[in-house]
Design an enzyme around this catalytic site. Structure first.
Site, PDB file in Angstrom:
ATOM      1  N   GLY A 162      34.629  23.722  46.725  1.00 24.72           N
ATOM      2  CA  GLY A 162      34.763  25.094  46.748  1.00 24.72           C
ATOM      3  C   GLY A 162      33.646  25.803  46.655  1.00 24.72           C
ATOM      4  O   GLY A 162      32.926  26.062  45.707  1.00 24.72           O
ATOM      5  N   ASN A 188      33.186  21.768  50.882  1.00 25.80           N
ATOM      6  CA  ASN A 188      34.083  22.804  51.174  1.00 25.80           C
ATOM      7  C   ASN A 188      35.127  22.600  52.069  1.00 25.80           C
ATOM      8  O   ASN A 188      34.836  21.838  53.036  1.00 25.80           O
ATOM      9  CB  ASN A 188      33.607  23.944  51.625  1.00 25.80           C
ATOM     10  CG  ASN A 188      34.173  25.328  51.337  1.00 25.80           C
ATOM     11  OD1 ASN A 188      34.536  25.614  50.301  1.00 25.80           O
ATOM     12  ND2 ASN A 188      34.575  25.733  52.490  1.00 25.80           N
ATOM     13  N   ALA A 220      42.605  30.028  41.725  1.00 24.04           N
ATOM     14  CA  ALA A 220      43.481  29.413  40.593  1.00 24.04           C
ATOM     15  C   ALA A 220      45.070  29.465  41.332  1.00 24.04           C
ATOM     16  O   ALA A 220      45.253  30.477  42.389  1.00 24.04           O
ATOM     17  CB  ALA A 220      43.410  30.459  39.511  1.00 24.04           C
ATOM     18  N   SER A 271      32.381  32.118  32.395  1.00 23.15           N
ATOM     19  CA  SER A 271      32.041  33.688  32.566  1.00 23.15           C
ATOM     20  C   SER A 271      30.861  34.098  32.908  1.00 23.15           C
ATOM     21  O   SER A 271      29.807  33.286  32.486  1.00 23.15           O
ATOM     22  CB  SER A 271      32.748  34.058  31.188  1.00 23.15           C
ATOM     23  OG  SER A 271      32.477  35.712  31.396  1.00 23.15           O
ATOM     24  N   LYS A 314      38.885  31.469  27.412  1.00 21.50           N
ATOM     25  CA  LYS A 314      38.411  32.363  28.458  1.00 21.50           C
ATOM     26  C   LYS A 314      39.261  33.522  28.890  1.00 21.50           C
ATOM     27  O   LYS A 314      38.738  34.599  29.183  1.00 21.50           O
ATOM     28  CB  LYS A 314      38.255  31.407  29.931  1.00 21.50           C
ATOM     29  CG  LYS A 314      37.910  32.154  31.276  1.00 21.50           C
ATOM     30  CD  LYS A 314      36.608  32.859  30.910  1.00 21.50           C
ATOM     31  CE  LYS A 314      35.913  33.888  32.043  1.00 21.50           C
ATOM     32  NZ  LYS A 314      36.718  34.101  33.218  1.00 21.50           N
ATOM     33  N   HIS A 363      38.815  36.076  26.245  1.00 20.50           N
ATOM     34  CA  HIS A 363      37.406  36.826  26.565  1.00 20.50           C
ATOM     35  C   HIS A 363      37.613  37.696  27.586  1.00 20.50           C
ATOM     36  O   HIS A 363      37.040  38.940  27.508  1.00 20.50           O
ATOM     37  CB  HIS A 363      36.346  35.596  27.315  1.00 20.50           C
ATOM     38  CG  HIS A 363      35.443  36.234  27.936  1.00 20.50           C
ATOM     39  ND1 HIS A 363      35.310  36.603  29.223  1.00 20.50           N
ATOM     40  CD2 HIS A 363      33.859  36.176  27.743  1.00 20.50           C
ATOM     41  CE1 HIS A 363      34.433  37.113  29.583  1.00 20.50           C
ATOM     42  NE2 HIS A 363      33.264  36.883  28.759  1.00 20.50           N
ATOM     43  N   ASN A 364      38.270  37.489  28.698  1.00 23.41           N
ATOM     44  CA  ASN A 364      38.604  38.465  29.811  1.00 23.41           C
ATOM     45  C   ASN A 364      39.506  39.811  29.065  1.00 23.41           C
ATOM     46  O   ASN A 364      39.345  40.804  29.730  1.00 23.41           O
ATOM     47  CB  ASN A 364      39.513  37.816  30.999  1.00 23.41           C
ATOM     48  CG  ASN A 364      38.451  37.265  31.678  1.00 23.41           C
ATOM     49  OD1 ASN A 364      37.585  36.518  31.232  1.00 23.41           O
ATOM     50  ND2 ASN A 364      38.858  36.725  32.775  1.00 23.41           N
ATOM     51  N   GLU A 379      37.242  41.832  27.352  1.00 24.58           N
ATOM     52  CA  GLU A 379      36.383  42.540  28.487  1.00 24.58           C
ATOM     53  C   GLU A 379      37.027  43.841  28.793  1.00 24.58           C
ATOM     54  O   GLU A 379      36.433  44.868  29.451  1.00 24.58           O
ATOM     55  CB  GLU A 379      36.255  41.599  29.615  1.00 24.58           C
ATOM     56  CG  GLU A 379      35.250  41.971  30.859  1.00 24.58           C
ATOM     57  CD  GLU A 379      35.658  40.954  31.885  1.00 24.58           C
ATOM     58  OE1 GLU A 379      35.149  39.782  31.527  1.00 24.58           O
ATOM     59  OE2 GLU A 379      35.693  41.230  32.887  1.00 24.58           O
ATOM     60  N   HIS A 438      71.901  43.371  11.498  1.00 22.37           N
ATOM     61  CA  HIS A 438      70.806  42.505  11.691  1.00 22.37           C
ATOM     62  C   HIS A 438      70.297  42.080  10.226  1.00 22.37           C
ATOM     63  O   HIS A 438      69.248  41.260  10.435  1.00 22.37           O
ATOM     64  CB  HIS A 438      69.802  43.069  12.589  1.00 22.37           C
ATOM     65  CG  HIS A 438      70.305  43.262  13.836  1.00 22.37           C
ATOM     66  ND1 HIS A 438      70.940  42.122  14.533  1.00 22.37           N
ATOM     67  CD2 HIS A 438      70.560  44.204  14.846  1.00 22.37           C
ATOM     68  CE1 HIS A 438      70.988  42.784  15.951  1.00 22.37           C
ATOM     69  NE2 HIS A 438      70.922  43.908  15.947  1.00 22.37           N
TER      70      HIS A 438
HETATM   71  P1  2AM Z   1      37.673  27.690  52.499  1.00 25.02           P
HETATM   72  O1  2AM Z   1      36.420  27.858  52.592  1.00 25.02           O
HETATM   73  O2  2AM Z   1      38.231  26.520  53.115  1.00 25.02           O
HETATM   74  O3  2AM Z   1      38.632  28.936  52.357  1.00 25.02           O
HETATM   75  C1  2AM Z   1      37.744  30.396  47.405  1.00 25.02           C
HETATM   76  O4  2AM Z   1      38.745  30.870  48.127  1.00 25.02           O
HETATM   77  C2  2AM Z   1      37.285  28.864  47.971  1.00 25.02           C
HETATM   78  O5  2AM Z   1      38.473  28.101  47.536  1.00 25.02           O
HETATM   79  C3  2AM Z   1      36.723  28.582  49.248  1.00 25.02           C
HETATM   80  O6  2AM Z   1      35.647  27.776  48.998  1.00 25.02           O
HETATM   81  C4  2AM Z   1      38.151  28.075  49.833  1.00 25.02           C
HETATM   82  O7  2AM Z   1      37.629  27.262  50.877  1.00 25.02           O
HETATM   83  C5  2AM Z   1      38.578  27.230  48.705  1.00 25.02           C
HETATM   84  N1  2AM Z   1      40.027  26.895  48.808  1.00 25.02           N
HETATM   85  C6  2AM Z   1      40.927  27.815  48.914  1.00 25.02           C
HETATM   86  N2  2AM Z   1      42.354  27.204  48.775  1.00 25.02           N
HETATM   87  C7  2AM Z   1      41.921  25.917  48.959  1.00 25.02           C
HETATM   88  C8  2AM Z   1      42.755  24.861  48.986  1.00 25.02           C
HETATM   89  N3  2AM Z   1      44.173  24.632  49.040  1.00 25.02           N
HETATM   90  N4  2AM Z   1      41.944  23.387  49.119  1.00 25.02           N
HETATM   91  C9  2AM Z   1      40.815  23.620  49.291  1.00 25.02           C
HETATM   92  N5  2AM Z   1      39.828  24.354  49.031  1.00 25.02           N
HETATM   93  C10 2AM Z   1      40.409  25.500  49.050  1.00 25.02           C
END
Ligand code: 2AM
Length: 509
Positions: free
Chosen positions: A13, A36, A80, A132, A204, A207-208, A211, A474
């Site tokens: 990624g 990637n 995520a 973070s 984490k 933490h957010n 924030e 209650h």
């Molecule tokens: P990409 O450049 O091929 O879109 C943020 O979105 C990062 O997560 C990017 O590097 C994106 O790759 C990667 N990403 C998002 N979904 C993904 C997936 N299902 N499989 C692999 N990489 C993914």
């Protein structure tokens, strides 16, 4: 391209966080295999960075797996959610084995991490690490909150400790002279093993949540000074700059001082902040923290208030309409400027203590729920540098939990107790002024309500329990009986007014 296993870790990624983390790892003398999904992104990165041997380019997941030394370690930095499972499965299909470690360094929901560790246990060691510090943190030292199998942590630890932000042990402050290719030598790393399965991602998330409230409190301080004192951005910038020299010294106060002196690129005579639309966005971690607080019954009301304040701000068009109809007082403050500025500083400081008290109370409850053993002094310590909420203040929290690891609530620590005792008159003054002048200061107000509620031996919940017993049987406990003994009263029949219900009138809900 075939690969021999030369890399210390693989990273998947290459969006900006992934790129920066890869460069940080390479700067610290580790070889990183990078992959990637879109190969062009990886190629562009390699071309731009012209890495001096620290990065190994991989065009397929199979190549990536083959490029990493055993036990293999991987960092996933993709969006995520479903993408984490997709990538983990790809790694497994490409040859990842039971003892290989797959560390999700994104902002995953901790319950997903718990599930993933369990679901993939037969195929790999799934690990969750909070990261973070934003883009710059990833590049020059983030705060890292690792959670998972302790054996896996032993393998990840040298890399995590190398790349994390560093604290000067003498001052307790971050060492910030890391330049590309010239990482910081020495210092205490802002990472420590948090606990099993989802503990790292949970911490984490808190933490957010903190924030969110830290930012909201700063916003309210800015807004009160703007509306009650008519202060303009450059003057406000100076105030935040001064606050940054004292107890409020923190990254968020520092960037606020910087932001407030930024001129607008479109109208160069103006300040940018005055041209930014007042409608906040959010990505969800503040909401997760608040939802979890509701689920566990922990009064993190100031954190939730910060989320709702963003929601209210986002109703921009509706607010503009409402402002034409709904009346309130016009701000009018006739007192001393410097006195009010320092009162607002005190209000911010007291509210901040409450916000952290709530965040730590949440973590205390979660550790019971998930049977984790969290080290609160260590959590405060690793938030001192690298992350968005980094602040001098965290050293004080670290000291508080160092004095008493079983501290029930941060407010009860003698240092924080004394701080609030000293500053609360000003805090109350600011909350009163915001109410009488019609300026919304929800985080200052809800933090004060939390403080006053928490320090109250009695609250009006006796009446509430009576109401619940009255309309729903209650039951209630009695103040003069042991806890856990429940009573019910057959309440006298209410005297209802006689109402003639006409047939078909729809009464009787
Ligand atoms: P990409 O450049 O091929 O879109 C943020 O979105 C990062 O997560 C990017 O590097 C994106 O790759 C990667 N990403 C998002 N979904 C993904 C997936 N299902 N499989 C692999 N990489 C993914």
């Amino acid at each position: 391209m075939s690969q021999t296993a030369v890399a210390d870790i693989g990273l998947i990624g290459l969006a900006v966080m992934g790129e920066n983390l890869a460069l940080n790892i390479a700067d610290h003398g580790f070889k990183v295999a990078v992959y990637n999904r879109t190969t062009a992104v990886m190629k562009k990165f390699m071309e731009r960075e012209k890495p001096p041997g620290g990065l190994v380019a991989c065009e397929t997941v199979k190549e990536l797996v083959a490029a990493v030394k055993r036990p293999r370690k991987f960092i996933i930095l993709v969006k995520a959610g479903a993408a984490i499972d997709a990538v983990t499965k790809e790694l497994i299909d490409a040859g990842v084995e039971k003892d290989d470690i797959v560390a999700d360094c994104g902002n995953s929901l901790w319950t997903d991490t718990i599930r993933r560790e369990r679901d993939y246990a037969a195929k790999c060691k799934f690990f969750g690490s909070g990261v973070s510090g934003g883009e710059l943190g990833a590049r020059f030292g983030p705060s890292l909150m690792p959670g998972g199998d302790p054996e896996s942590w032993k393998h990840l630890k040298p890399i995590w400790e190398a790349i994390a932000a560093k604290i000067d042990p003498k001052t307790g402050k971050p060492i910030e002279d890391y330049a590309p290719g010239k990482p910081v030598k020495g210092g205490v790393p802002c990472t420590a093993y948090i606990g099993p399965n989802g503990a790292g991602h949970y911490v984490k998330m808190v933490h957010n949540g903190i924030e969110y409230i830290d930012m909201q409190l700063i916003g309210e301080a800015y807004w009160l000074m703007t509306n009650l004192l008519g202060m303009k951005p450059p003057e406000l910038s100076k105030v935040f700059g001064q606050w940054n020299q004292g107890d409020l010294d923190s990254y968020l106060i520092q960037i606020t001082a910087d932001i407030l002196q930024q001129k607008d690129p479109v109208h160069p005579q103006d300040y940018l902040v005055d041209h930014i639309l007042d409608a906040a966005g959010q990505k969800g971690t503040g909401k997760w923290t608040s939802t979890n607080a509701l689920d566990m019954g922990i009064p993190a009301n100031a954190i939730a208030e910060a989320v709702f304040a963003r929601c209210l701000s986002a109703l921009k068009e509706e607010r503009v309409e409402a402002s034409k109809t709904l009346k309130g007082p016009d701000p009018a403050y006739k007192g001393n400027r410097d006195e009010l500025v320092s009162a607002i500083r005190d209000a911010l400081y007291c509210s901040k203590i409450c916000a952290y008290a709530q965040g730590f109370q949440l973590m205390r409850e979660a550790q019971k729920e998930y049977k984790w053993t969290l080290n609160f002094a260590e959590i405060a310590a690793i938030w001192r540098g690298g992350c968005i909420i980094r602040a001098r203040f965290l050293q004080k929290i670290m000291d508080a939990y160092g004095r008493n690891p079983n501290l029930v609530n941060l407010l009860l620590d003698p240092y924080f107790n004394e701080q609030i005792t000293k500053a609360q008159t000003n805090w109350r003054k600011v909350v009163s002024l915001s109410a009488t002048n019609g300026i919304a200061a929800p985080a200052f107000m809800s933090a004060l309500a939390y403080y006053d509620g928490y320090r109250s031996a009695r609250l009006p919940a006796n009446l509430l329990q009576a109401q619940r017993d009255y309309f729903g049987a209650h039951t209630y406990e009695r103040a003069d009986s042991p806890r856990g003994k429940f009573f019910h009263l057959d309440w006298p029949e209410p005297k209802r007014p006689q109402i003639d219900i006409q047939p078909g009138s729809g009464g009787g809900h």
